[in-house]
Design a protein around this motif. Sequence first.
Motif, PDB file in Angstrom:
ATOM      1  N   ALA A 140       3.781  -0.714   0.297  1.00 21.39           N
ATOM      2  CA  ALA A 140       3.219  -0.761   1.648  1.00 21.39           C
ATOM      3  C   ALA A 140       1.695  -0.869   1.583  1.00 21.39           C
ATOM      4  N   GLU A 141       1.082  -0.090   0.705  1.00 21.00           N
ATOM      5  CA  GLU A 141      -0.370  -0.132   0.572  1.00 21.00           C
ATOM      6  C   GLU A 141      -0.850  -1.507   0.131  1.00 21.00           C
ATOM      7  N   LYS A 142      -0.107  -2.150  -0.771  1.00 20.52           N
ATOM      8  CA  LYS A 142      -0.485  -3.492  -1.220  1.00 20.52           C
ATOM      9  C   LYS A 142      -0.435  -4.487  -0.066  1.00 20.52           C
ATOM     10  N   PHE A 143       0.633  -4.418   0.728  1.00 21.45           N
ATOM     11  CA  PHE A 143       0.753  -5.375   1.832  1.00 21.45           C
ATOM     12  C   PHE A 143      -0.336  -5.133   2.871  1.00 21.45           C
ATOM     13  N   LEU A 144      -0.563  -3.881   3.220  1.00 21.57           N
ATOM     14  CA  LEU A 144      -1.567  -3.569   4.233  1.00 21.57           C
ATOM     15  C   LEU A 144      -2.959  -3.960   3.764  1.00 21.57           C
ATOM     16  N   SER A 145      -3.242  -3.739   2.489  1.00 23.30           N
ATOM     17  CA  SER A 145      -4.549  -4.101   1.942  1.00 23.30           C
ATOM     18  C   SER A 145      -4.770  -5.605   2.002  1.00 23.30           C
ATOM     19  N   LYS A 146      -3.742  -6.371   1.709  1.00 21.69           N
ATOM     20  CA  LYS A 146      -3.880  -7.833   1.724  1.00 21.69           C
ATOM     21  C   LYS A 146      -3.995  -8.377   3.141  1.00 21.69           C
ATOM     22  N   SER A 147      -3.204  -7.839   4.049  1.00 23.06           N
ATOM     23  CA  SER A 147      -3.097  -8.411   5.394  1.00 23.06           C
ATOM     24  C   SER A 147      -4.149  -7.897   6.373  1.00 23.06           C
ATOM     25  N   GLY A 148      -4.750  -6.740   6.075  1.00 23.53           N
ATOM     26  CA  GLY A 148      -5.728  -6.170   6.994  1.00 23.53           C
ATOM     27  C   GLY A 148      -5.130  -5.326   8.091  1.00 23.53           C
ATOM     28  N   TYR A 149      -3.834  -5.107   8.045  1.00 27.26           N
ATOM     29  CA  TYR A 149      -3.189  -4.231   9.028  1.00 27.26           C
ATOM     30  C   TYR A 149      -3.277  -2.782   8.569  1.00 27.26           C
ATOM     31  N   ARG A 150      -2.803  -1.889   9.411  1.00 30.67           N
ATOM     32  CA  ARG A 150      -2.698  -0.471   9.089  1.00 30.67           C
ATOM     33  C   ARG A 150      -1.355   0.052   9.593  1.00 30.67           C
ATOM     34  N   LEU A 151      -0.983   1.218   9.092  1.00 30.09           N
ATOM     35  CA  LEU A 151       0.192   1.898   9.625  1.00 30.09           C
ATOM     36  C   LEU A 151      -0.142   2.484  10.992  1.00 30.09           C
ATOM     37  N   PRO A 152       0.868   2.694  11.835  1.00 29.59           N
ATOM     38  CA  PRO A 152       0.596   3.422  13.076  1.00 29.59           C
ATOM     39  C   PRO A 152       0.280   4.878  12.774  1.00 29.59           C
ATOM     40  N   CYS A 153      -0.638   5.453  13.522  1.00 26.87           N
ATOM     41  CA  CYS A 153      -0.785   6.900  13.482  1.00 26.87           C
ATOM     42  C   CYS A 153       0.504   7.511  14.029  1.00 26.87           C
ATOM     43  N   ASP A 154       0.816   8.711  13.578  1.00 28.21           N
ATOM     44  CA  ASP A 154       2.064   9.328  14.006  1.00 28.21           C
ATOM     45  C   ASP A 154       2.133   9.465  15.530  1.00 28.21           C
TER      46      ASP A 154
ATOM     47  N   SER B 121      12.860   7.519  -1.227  1.00 30.02           N
ATOM     48  CA  SER B 121      11.509   7.642  -0.635  1.00 30.02           C
ATOM     49  C   SER B 121      11.011   6.290  -0.133  1.00 30.02           C
ATOM     50  N   LEU B 122      11.908   5.551   0.537  1.00 29.38           N
ATOM     51  CA  LEU B 122      11.583   4.227   1.068  1.00 29.38           C
ATOM     52  C   LEU B 122      11.672   4.237   2.592  1.00 29.38           C
ATOM     53  N   ALA B 123      10.857   3.427   3.225  1.00 32.09           N
ATOM     54  CA  ALA B 123      10.914   3.259   4.682  1.00 32.09           C
ATOM     55  C   ALA B 123      10.263   1.939   5.045  1.00 32.09           C
ATOM     56  N   GLY B 124      10.478   1.515   6.269  1.00 31.65           N
ATOM     57  CA  GLY B 124       9.876   0.277   6.750  1.00 31.65           C
ATOM     58  C   GLY B 124       8.447   0.505   7.191  1.00 31.65           C
ATOM     59  N   ILE B 125       7.754  -0.578   7.494  1.00 33.79           N
ATOM     60  CA  ILE B 125       6.403  -0.452   8.038  1.00 33.79           C
ATOM     61  C   ILE B 125       6.274  -1.283   9.312  1.00 33.79           C
ATOM     62  N   ARG B 126       5.512  -0.723  10.226  1.00 30.96           N
ATOM     63  CA  ARG B 126       5.211  -1.352  11.503  1.00 30.96           C
ATOM     64  C   ARG B 126       3.730  -1.690  11.480  1.00 30.96           C
ATOM     65  N   LEU B 127       3.389  -2.961  11.609  1.00 32.91           N
ATOM     66  CA  LEU B 127       2.006  -3.408  11.453  1.00 32.91           C
ATOM     67  C   LEU B 127       1.190  -3.108  12.709  1.00 32.91           C
ATOM     68  N   CYS B 128       0.044  -2.496  12.505  1.00 27.80           N
ATOM     69  CA  CYS B 128      -0.849  -2.155  13.626  1.00 27.80           C
ATOM     70  C   CYS B 128      -2.268  -2.608  13.311  1.00 27.80           C
ATOM     71  N   MET B 129      -3.038  -2.786  14.387  1.00 22.63           N
ATOM     72  CA  MET B 129      -4.433  -3.208  14.256  1.00 22.63           C
ATOM     73  C   MET B 129      -5.215  -2.681  15.437  1.00 22.63           C
ATOM     74  N   ASP B 130      -6.425  -2.218  15.202  1.00 26.76           N
ATOM     75  CA  ASP B 130      -7.290  -1.776  16.286  1.00 26.76           C
ATOM     76  C   ASP B 130      -7.763  -2.978  17.090  1.00 26.76           C
ATOM     77  N   ILE B 131      -8.083  -2.735  18.357  1.00 31.12           N
ATOM     78  CA  ILE B 131      -8.678  -3.787  19.193  1.00 31.12           C
ATOM     79  C   ILE B 131     -10.126  -3.953  18.752  1.00 31.12           C
ATOM     80  N   PRO B 132     -10.530  -5.141  18.338  1.00 32.88           N
ATOM     81  CA  PRO B 132     -11.914  -5.318  17.873  1.00 32.88           C
ATOM     82  C   PRO B 132     -12.915  -5.080  19.004  1.00 32.88           C
ATOM     83  N   SER B 133     -14.044  -4.455  18.656  1.00 30.49           N
ATOM     84  CA  SER B 133     -15.094  -4.224  19.639  1.00 30.49           C
ATOM     85  C   SER B 133     -16.089  -5.373  19.610  1.00 30.49           C
TER      86      SER B 133
END
Length: 288
Positions: free
Chosen positions: A160-174, A276-288
């Motif tokens: 998950a960290e590899k994909f998020l690092s490449k794509s620029g997304y983040r996980l949702p906050c809980d 210890s596996l789960a899916g990921i939901r891609l999130c991104m902040d609204i750019p300022s």
Amino acid sequence: MSNFSEIDSLQSWMSQTAERQEYICDEILERLPDRFQLAEPFRSIESKSQSKVDIPCFYDEEYETPLSLVFGGFFDYGMSDAHKKAIQALCSPDEWQMLKTLVEGRVSPEEKAVRPFLMSRFPLFEWVAEENIDLSGDLERPDFSAEEGPYPIYLSTSEAEKFLSKSGYRLPCDHEWEYVAKELRSNIFIGGDKLPRGDLSKNVCLTSFGSASKNKKASNFFGIAGLGLAAMTKVEGRNGVMVRGGASGFYPFQGPAQWAMLSTELQIPLQNMPGSLAGIRLCMDIPS
């Protein structure tokens, strides 16, 4: 962080003219990476007034991912005593013994502010992950490929960290995941206050996203589908990730208490998930 007050709440958004809404969407698009384009809005209905609402959507062409704009707002983050009792009332004695620690371990509700952000309408699909990162062949993942259409993949935290690092997304906050799952209505379960059954349960637990009509039925107010699938979330002030959802991996339910993973408030430690596996939901902040 967004500087558009019009998306800080659903009510503020609904009070804008169509022209102003279009302008804001264009401005957000202008600030997103060049790979994004505007997509057709998700047609939704506000529960109290039954008014129609167009939820803005953006499409990531590189990762072939549609994202919904989640309006900001305030909500009760946590599990009230009333919700705990509602879950307990559905449990057999054995099921309650399995769930008691998780249910009673949730903090009491606290009002939480949520800033507007973008969330992918669907969980990360297997083929998108395969095309962008090297996946371990040693992990025993759930197989969601029984039906036609794209289907999700469960990852390890390192994948998950590899994909998020490449794509620029983040996980949702809980709290963001819970806010979306509660749909501005404080739902006990994904889909409402009652345990989903029949077709509703099938929609909530959808694991294949090749049908536009099924996707629509499976989508909540924000246009988010597949919340029944396990999703990693980040908890503020805590290392590691928690898991939300997960009932789809066991549907149709064969064992005790599997339905409880449809709760909007139940947090599951990642180590409790098989492998210890789960899916990921891609999130991104609204750019300022």
